[in-house]
Design a protein around this motif. Structure first.
Motif, short mmCIF file in Angstrom:
data_model
loop_
_atom_site.label_atom_id
_atom_site.label_comp_id
_atom_site.label_asym_id
_atom_site.label_seq_id
_atom_site.Cartn_x
_atom_site.Cartn_y
_atom_site.Cartn_z
N ILE A 88 0.75 -1.11 -0.26
CA ILE A 88 0.02 0.16 -0.11
C ILE A 88 1.24 1.41 -0.15
O ILE A 88 1.70 1.40 0.81
CB ILE A 88 -0.96 -0.13 1.21
N PRO A 89 0.60 2.19 -1.25
CA PRO A 89 1.69 3.29 -0.91
C PRO A 89 1.32 4.20 0.18
O PRO A 89 0.29 4.30 0.52
CB PRO A 89 1.15 4.07 -2.37
N GLY A 90 2.42 4.64 0.82
CA GLY A 90 2.23 5.75 1.76
C GLY A 90 1.90 5.14 3.14
O GLY A 90 1.37 6.03 4.00
N ALA A 91 1.69 4.02 3.28
CA ALA A 91 1.49 3.27 4.51
C ALA A 91 2.46 3.74 5.69
O ALA A 91 3.88 3.94 5.62
CB ALA A 91 1.69 1.61 4.38
N LEU A 92 2.06 4.11 6.94
CA LEU A 92 2.63 4.72 8.00
C LEU A 92 3.43 3.73 8.84
O LEU A 92 2.93 2.52 8.79
CB LEU A 92 1.90 5.74 8.63
N PRO A 93 4.31 4.01 9.37
CA PRO A 93 5.08 3.02 10.44
C PRO A 93 3.79 2.67 11.43
O PRO A 93 3.26 3.39 12.09
CB PRO A 93 5.97 3.95 11.13
N GLY A 94 3.73 1.42 11.56
CA GLY A 94 3.07 0.68 12.61
C GLY A 94 1.77 0.26 11.81
O GLY A 94 0.95 -0.49 12.35
N GLU A 95 1.36 0.44 10.47
CA GLU A 95 0.41 0.30 9.92
C GLU A 95 0.42 -1.05 9.09
O GLU A 95 1.75 -1.09 8.55
CB GLU A 95 -0.26 1.36 8.81
N PRO A 129 -2.25 0.17 -7.32
CA PRO A 129 -2.35 -0.08 -8.72
C PRO A 129 -2.55 -1.73 -8.66
O PRO A 129 -3.27 -1.88 -9.84
CB PRO A 129 -0.92 0.11 -9.09
N ALA A 130 -2.15 -2.33 -7.89
CA ALA A 130 -2.34 -3.83 -7.98
C ALA A 130 -3.88 -4.26 -7.93
O ALA A 130 -4.10 -5.21 -8.63
CB ALA A 130 -1.71 -4.94 -7.07
N VAL A 131 -4.64 -3.54 -7.43
CA VAL A 131 -6.10 -3.79 -7.18
C VAL A 131 -6.86 -3.80 -8.55
O VAL A 131 -7.64 -4.48 -9.00
CB VAL A 131 -6.69 -2.93 -6.18
N VAL A 132 -6.28 -2.63 -9.37
CA VAL A 132 -6.77 -2.49 -10.61
C VAL A 132 -6.09 -3.69 -11.81
O VAL A 132 -6.78 -4.47 -12.41
CB VAL A 132 -6.34 -1.18 -11.40
N GLU A 161 -5.38 6.12 -10.47
CA GLU A 161 -4.33 5.61 -9.73
C GLU A 161 -3.72 6.54 -8.62
O GLU A 161 -2.62 7.20 -9.14
CB GLU A 161 -3.34 4.65 -10.29
N GLY A 162 -4.25 6.65 -7.50
CA GLY A 162 -3.75 7.76 -6.68
C GLY A 162 -4.60 7.95 -5.45
O GLY A 162 -5.67 7.04 -5.14
N SER A 186 -3.84 7.61 7.76
CA SER A 186 -3.94 8.69 7.00
C SER A 186 -5.29 8.99 6.45
O SER A 186 -5.61 10.10 5.71
CB SER A 186 -2.89 8.51 5.85
N ASN A 187 -6.30 7.89 6.22
CA ASN A 187 -7.62 8.16 5.78
C ASN A 187 -8.49 9.16 6.50
O ASN A 187 -9.44 9.66 6.15
CB ASN A 187 -8.31 6.85 5.73
N ASP A 188 -7.72 9.39 7.77
CA ASP A 188 -8.70 10.35 8.71
C ASP A 188 -8.77 11.59 7.85
O ASP A 188 -9.73 12.26 8.26
CB ASP A 188 -7.86 10.62 10.10
N ARG A 189 -7.84 12.07 6.97
CA ARG A 189 -7.93 13.27 6.41
C ARG A 189 -9.28 13.35 5.52
O ARG A 189 -9.55 14.61 4.91
CB ARG A 189 -6.63 13.74 5.57
N LEU A 190 -9.61 12.21 5.11
CA LEU A 190 -10.93 12.23 4.20
C LEU A 190 -12.03 12.53 5.16
O LEU A 190 -13.02 13.18 4.77
CB LEU A 190 -11.15 10.83 3.70
N TYR A 191 -12.13 12.29 6.57
CA TYR A 191 -13.19 12.14 7.20
C TYR A 191 -13.02 13.44 8.41
O TYR A 191 -14.14 13.53 9.05
CB TYR A 191 -13.44 10.76 8.08
#
Length: 227
Positions: free
Chosen positions: A12-19, A100-103, A127-128, A159-164
Motif C-alpha cells: 500500500i503506497p504511503g503506509a505509515l509506520p505501525g500500519e 495499482p495492483a487492485v486494478v 491511480e492515486g 492517513s484516511n482520517d484526512r478524508l473524514y
C-alpha cells in the motif's frame, strides 16, 4: 471445504509506520477475498451495501445531464457496477484507487467478478489518493462515494482520517456541485461523524443497510447533501 489460496500481495503506497502495509488477494473456488492483516476488507460473496452506496447516491442527486461521479476505492467493483447500471449514457465515472495492483487484479484473476465494467467508456481510473483528487477539484462532481476504509474512523490507514476530519469534509463539499451528495460507507455507526457532516454544512442522512440483501452484517451509509 476448499482451502483458501493466496494469489498475490501488494504494498500500500504511503503506509505509515505501525500500519499494515500489504494487501493480500485470496481465492477459494469462485470466491475472492482481499485481506489487510487479519481484517477482511471485502469478499466477493458480500456486495449488498456496496451496491446500495451507488444506488442511494444516484437517487439523491436525481436525473441530471452529464452527471459526474467520483468513487473512492475500486474494491471488487460492486459500487462501480451498480453505478453504471443506473447512470445515463452521458455520465462520467472516475474511480480513484490507491493500490495499482487492485486494478491489475480486476483485469486479471477477478475479471469474472468485474464483468468488463472497467472497459465501459464512461469509466476513468485514477491511480492515486482520492483525498488528493478531492482537494484539487472544485465543483467537479455531482456525487462523491467513499468506500476506502471500514468507516470514518480510519481503521485500516490512519492517513484516511484526512478524508473524514473537518478539513476533508470541507474539501469534499467544495468538490461537489450544488445539490451534490457525499456518500460514505461504514461497517458501523459513528455519531461523531454525523455531527461533523452537519457542522460543515451538509444535510446528513444515515441509512442502515445489509451486507447481503436482507441478511448479513449491518452496515451504515451516510448521504450528505450539499445545499
Amino acid at each position: 471445504m476448499l482451502p483458501w489460496i493466496q494469489l498475490d500481495r501488494a504494498t500500500i503506497p504511503g503506509a505509515l509506520p505501525g500500519e499494515e502495509g500489504e494487501l493480500r488477494l485470496k481465492q477459494r473456488g469462485q470466491e475472492f477475498s482481499i485481506m489487510l492483516g487479519t481484517n477482511e476488507l471485502m469478499n466477493s460473496r458480500l456486495s449488498g451495501s456496496e451496491e446500495a452506496l451507488a444506488t442511494l447516491a444516484h437517487e439523491k442527486i436525481g436525473k441530471r445531464s452529464k452527471p459526474s461521479m467520483l468513487i473512492g476505492g475500486l474494491g471488487m467493483g460492486f459500487t462501480l457496477r451498480a453505478a453504471l447500471a443506473v447512470l445515463p449514457e452521458d455520465a462520467q465515472v472516475t474511480v480513484a484507487e490507491l493500490v495499482p495492483a487492485v486494478v491489475d487484479w480486476a483485469r486479471g484473476p477477478m475479471a469474472p467478478v468485474f464483468k468488463g465494467c472497467l472497459d465501459d467508456p464512461r469509466v476513468t481510473i485514477f491511480e492515486g489518493d482520492v483525498s488528493e483528487l478531492i482537494r484539487s477539484s472544485t465543483g467537479a462532481f455531482d456525487a462523491i462515494l467513499l468506500d476506502v476504509d471500514n468507516g470514518p474512523d480510519g481503521l485500516t490507514r490512519a492517513s484516511n482520517d484526512r478524508l473524514y476530519n473537518m478539513g476533508g469534509l470541507y474539501a469534499a463539499r467544495s468538490a461537489l456541485r450544488p445539490g451534490g451528495v457525499l456518500a460514505v460507507w461504514s461497517s458501523g455507526p459513528d455519531a461523531g461523524f454525523t455531527r461533523r457532516l452537519k457542522e460543515v454544512g451538509f444535510q446528513a442522512d444515515v441509512v442502515n443497510t445489509r451486507a447481503n440483501g436482507k441478511r448479513g452484517a449491518k452496515h451504515v451509509i451516510w448521504l450528505a447533501a450539499k445545499g
